[in-house]
Design a protein around this motif. Structure first.
Motif, PDB file in Angstrom:
ATOM      1  N   THR A 131      -7.797  -5.298   0.659  1.00  0.00           N
ATOM      2  CA  THR A 131      -6.686  -5.142  -0.295  1.00  0.00           C
ATOM      3  C   THR A 131      -5.470  -4.499   0.357  1.00  0.00           C
ATOM      4  O   THR A 131      -4.374  -4.557  -0.172  1.00  0.00           O
ATOM      5  CB  THR A 131      -7.114  -4.254  -1.484  1.00  0.00           C
ATOM      6  OG1 THR A 131      -7.662  -3.040  -0.938  1.00  0.00           O
ATOM      7  CG2 THR A 131      -8.150  -4.943  -2.335  1.00  0.00           C
ATOM      8  N   GLY A 132      -5.710  -3.855   1.512  1.00  0.00           N
ATOM      9  CA  GLY A 132      -4.599  -3.188   2.201  1.00  0.00           C
ATOM     10  C   GLY A 132      -3.711  -4.229   2.870  1.00  0.00           C
ATOM     11  O   GLY A 132      -4.200  -5.268   3.327  1.00  0.00           O
ATOM     12  N   PRO A 133      -2.392  -3.991   2.957  1.00  0.00           N
ATOM     13  CA  PRO A 133      -1.493  -4.957   3.576  1.00  0.00           C
ATOM     14  C   PRO A 133      -1.529  -4.894   5.101  1.00  0.00           C
ATOM     15  O   PRO A 133      -1.682  -3.812   5.676  1.00  0.00           O
ATOM     16  CB  PRO A 133      -0.116  -4.509   3.067  1.00  0.00           C
ATOM     17  CG  PRO A 133      -0.258  -3.036   2.824  1.00  0.00           C
ATOM     18  CD  PRO A 133      -1.678  -2.808   2.408  1.00  0.00           C
ATOM     19  N   GLN A 134      -1.427  -6.057   5.738  1.00  0.00           N
ATOM     20  CA  GLN A 134      -1.220  -6.164   7.185  1.00  0.00           C
ATOM     21  C   GLN A 134      -0.393  -7.419   7.377  1.00  0.00           C
ATOM     22  O   GLN A 134      -0.619  -8.417   6.691  1.00  0.00           O
ATOM     23  CB  GLN A 134      -2.539  -6.372   7.948  1.00  0.00           C
ATOM     24  CG  GLN A 134      -3.485  -5.204   7.983  1.00  0.00           C
ATOM     25  CD  GLN A 134      -3.029  -4.019   8.809  1.00  0.00           C
ATOM     26  OE1 GLN A 134      -1.896  -3.968   9.298  1.00  0.00           O
ATOM     27  NE2 GLN A 134      -3.898  -3.041   8.933  1.00  0.00           N
ATOM     28  N   ILE A 135       0.519  -7.378   8.315  1.00  0.00           N
ATOM     29  CA  ILE A 135       1.220  -8.622   8.599  1.00  0.00           C
ATOM     30  C   ILE A 135       0.887  -9.093  10.015  1.00  0.00           C
ATOM     31  O   ILE A 135       0.867 -10.285  10.274  1.00  0.00           O
ATOM     32  CB  ILE A 135       2.724  -8.541   8.199  1.00  0.00           C
ATOM     33  CG1 ILE A 135       3.227  -9.920   7.803  1.00  0.00           C
ATOM     34  CG2 ILE A 135       3.584  -7.883   9.234  1.00  0.00           C
ATOM     35  CD1 ILE A 135       2.592 -10.492   6.584  1.00  0.00           C
ATOM     36  N   LYS A 138      -4.778  -8.032  11.785  1.00  0.00           N
ATOM     37  CA  LYS A 138      -5.565  -6.800  11.945  1.00  0.00           C
ATOM     38  C   LYS A 138      -6.348  -6.568  10.665  1.00  0.00           C
ATOM     39  O   LYS A 138      -5.908  -6.978   9.589  1.00  0.00           O
ATOM     40  CB  LYS A 138      -4.602  -5.611  12.122  1.00  0.00           C
ATOM     41  CG  LYS A 138      -4.082  -5.435  13.543  1.00  0.00           C
ATOM     42  CD  LYS A 138      -3.363  -4.112  13.663  1.00  0.00           C
ATOM     43  CE  LYS A 138      -2.036  -4.219  12.999  1.00  0.00           C
ATOM     44  NZ  LYS A 138      -0.871  -3.702  13.484  1.00  0.00           N
ATOM     45  N   PRO A 139      -7.477  -5.852  10.762  1.00  0.00           N
ATOM     46  CA  PRO A 139      -8.227  -5.563   9.529  1.00  0.00           C
ATOM     47  C   PRO A 139      -7.463  -4.597   8.612  1.00  0.00           C
ATOM     48  O   PRO A 139      -6.711  -3.749   9.089  1.00  0.00           O
ATOM     49  CB  PRO A 139      -9.517  -4.915  10.034  1.00  0.00           C
ATOM     50  CG  PRO A 139      -9.337  -4.631  11.481  1.00  0.00           C
ATOM     51  CD  PRO A 139      -8.173  -5.413  11.980  1.00  0.00           C
ATOM     52  N   ALA A 140      -7.682  -4.763   7.323  1.00  0.00           N
ATOM     53  CA  ALA A 140      -7.061  -3.871   6.330  1.00  0.00           C
ATOM     54  C   ALA A 140      -7.665  -2.481   6.441  1.00  0.00           C
ATOM     55  O   ALA A 140      -8.759  -2.308   6.987  1.00  0.00           O
ATOM     56  CB  ALA A 140      -7.320  -4.420   4.927  1.00  0.00           C
ATOM     57  N   ASP A 141      -6.965  -1.491   5.899  1.00  0.00           N
ATOM     58  CA  ASP A 141      -7.618  -0.174   5.831  1.00  0.00           C
ATOM     59  C   ASP A 141      -8.077   0.151   4.412  1.00  0.00           C
ATOM     60  O   ASP A 141      -8.646   1.207   4.177  1.00  0.00           O
ATOM     61  CB  ASP A 141      -6.738   0.936   6.447  1.00  0.00           C
ATOM     62  CG  ASP A 141      -5.320   0.830   5.991  1.00  0.00           C
ATOM     63  OD1 ASP A 141      -5.108   0.177   4.943  1.00  0.00           O
ATOM     64  OD2 ASP A 141      -4.429   1.385   6.657  1.00  0.00           O
ATOM     65  N   GLU A 142      -7.875  -0.782   3.475  1.00  0.00           N
ATOM     66  CA  GLU A 142      -8.401  -0.573   2.116  1.00  0.00           C
ATOM     67  C   GLU A 142      -9.117  -1.835   1.645  1.00  0.00           C
ATOM     68  O   GLU A 142      -8.689  -2.960   1.948  1.00  0.00           O
ATOM     69  CB  GLU A 142      -7.262  -0.238   1.144  1.00  0.00           C
ATOM     70  CG  GLU A 142      -6.601   1.082   1.500  1.00  0.00           C
ATOM     71  CD  GLU A 142      -5.676   1.621   0.420  1.00  0.00           C
ATOM     72  OE1 GLU A 142      -5.352   0.867  -0.529  1.00  0.00           O
ATOM     73  OE2 GLU A 142      -5.297   2.788   0.534  1.00  0.00           O
TER      74      GLU A 142
END
Ligand code: PLP
Ligand code: COI
Length: 337
Positions: A131-135, A138-142
């Motif tokens: 659910t965490g954003p990344q552009i 990379k893996p999300a942190d949430e």
């Protein structure tokens, strides 16, 4: 709750009363939350949307003749979801959190567990996603872990009646060293073109061949493949198929029945030597196969319009354990209070 026509349920979505959510933030899992909403609000940059960081599971709860509700092998689904997490770098859902969420969601939706007589069951669908954003890639942190349930009937509309499969060599479901052995959404997106073509051409699923050489059997759309040859239960060994919990259970039941069990490469041509063939999985249960059409060679393998003897015995044994009609010597079921 509207009245449900339990006997005529297909395999489809319907709303139950409650679902479970659990959020992973700041490196840890929160508490299980209960919701009566079918929606979640997500960041538009969530990795699930951009890079497919998502895995799901499928398991079932059954109402026995004794009225008790039993869930089948949920620890194995928890382990497999952890493997999926390791495969695409998501936070792992600990086994106790997973099984706690499954028990809770079934308890909260007891009235949706179909009556014994209907032969239907409650399908449980855990889903984990970034659910965490990344552009950057990379893996999300949430992450969010959710579990929803719905009453279902057979996945293949024939139920325990023999169904037809097709082989097409122009599609791969998963790469040999890719994500085929984990249960990530991308595998299913990759199977839709071939799956829809199969349906339009009158088949219930595609029987995939190994992607490297197109020589060996892999698995059928949403299920594993097995065959009976004399006194042997044979199933493909491949690094690109999902390790099915139903298949693992059938291998054990076959061995308990005194059959030999082989997990090995199966050349396509060996289809001509099998006495019985079937697809197996949580949704598919055991679906006997009537006919396999090799579309590239215009060749048909035919097995019969009635389920085979050994497939029927395996089906009865598995269903007997799931519905609590028979002893459960391997402790596969968990009763829900
Ligand atoms: N293979 C695929 C691709 C599946 O999606 C499934 C369903 O989960 C299976 C096999 C059967 O696995 P299981 O018996 O654990 O449901
Ligand atoms: C299952 O058998 O639980 C599955 O996940 C198969 C399919 C519905 C994707």
């Amino acid at each position: 709750m509207e009245t449900i026509d339990w006997k005529n349920l297909g395999f489809g979505y319907s709303k139950a009363d409650f679902n479970i959510r659990c959020y992973y933030r700041n490196g840890q899992w929160g508490e299980l939350e209960v919701s009566d909403s079918e929606n979640v609000t997500l960041h538009i940059g969530a990795t699930v949307f951009h890079y497919g960081q998502e895995a799901f599971e499928g398991l079932k709860a059954f109402r026995g003749k004794d009225g008790k509700i039993r869930v089948f092998r949920m620890d194995e689904n928890a382990k497999r979801m952890q493997q999926s997490s390791r495969g695409i770098l998501m936070a792992e859902v600990p086994t106790e959190l997973f099984t706690g969420a499954v028990k809770k969601v079934v308890q909260l939706n007891k009235s949706y567990v179909p009556p014994f007589e209907s032969g239907a069951s409650l399908y449980i669908r855990p889903v984990l996603f970034g659910t965490g954003p990344q552009i950057g890639v990379k893996p999300a942190d949430e992450y969010l872990f959710t579990v929803m349930v719905m009453p279902v009937g057979p996945y293949f509309k024939e139920g325990f009646k023999p169904t037809d499969l097709v082989i097409y060599r122009e599609y791969d479901r998963a790469a040999p060293l890719g994500t085929g052995k984990i249960k990530v959404g991308g595998n299913y997106a990759a199977s839709m073109v071939a799956g829809e073509r199969a349906h339009h051409e009158g088949f219930s699923a595609v029987l995939y061949l190994d992607a490297r050489e197109k020589k060996y059997l892999d698995e059928c759309g949403p299920a594993n493949f097995f065959a009976i040859k004399g006194d042997t239960y044979v199933t493909p060994k491949s690094e690109s198929i999902l390790p099915s919990i139903t298949n693992m259970s059938l291998r054990q039941l076959a061995a308990d029945m005194g059959l030999k069990v082989e997990e090995r490469r199966i050349p396509v041509e060996e289809l001509a030597e099998f006495d019985e063939v079937g697809a197996c999985g949580t949704a598919a249960v055991i679906s006997p196969i009537k006919r396999i059409y090799d579309a590239d060679n215009h060749h048909e393998y035919f097995y019969g319009t009635e389920p085979g003897k050994i497939s029927s015995q395996l089906y009865e044994k598995l269903r007997g354990i799931q519905y609590g009609l028979e002893p459960d010597p391997h402790n596969w079921t968990t009763e829900i209070e």
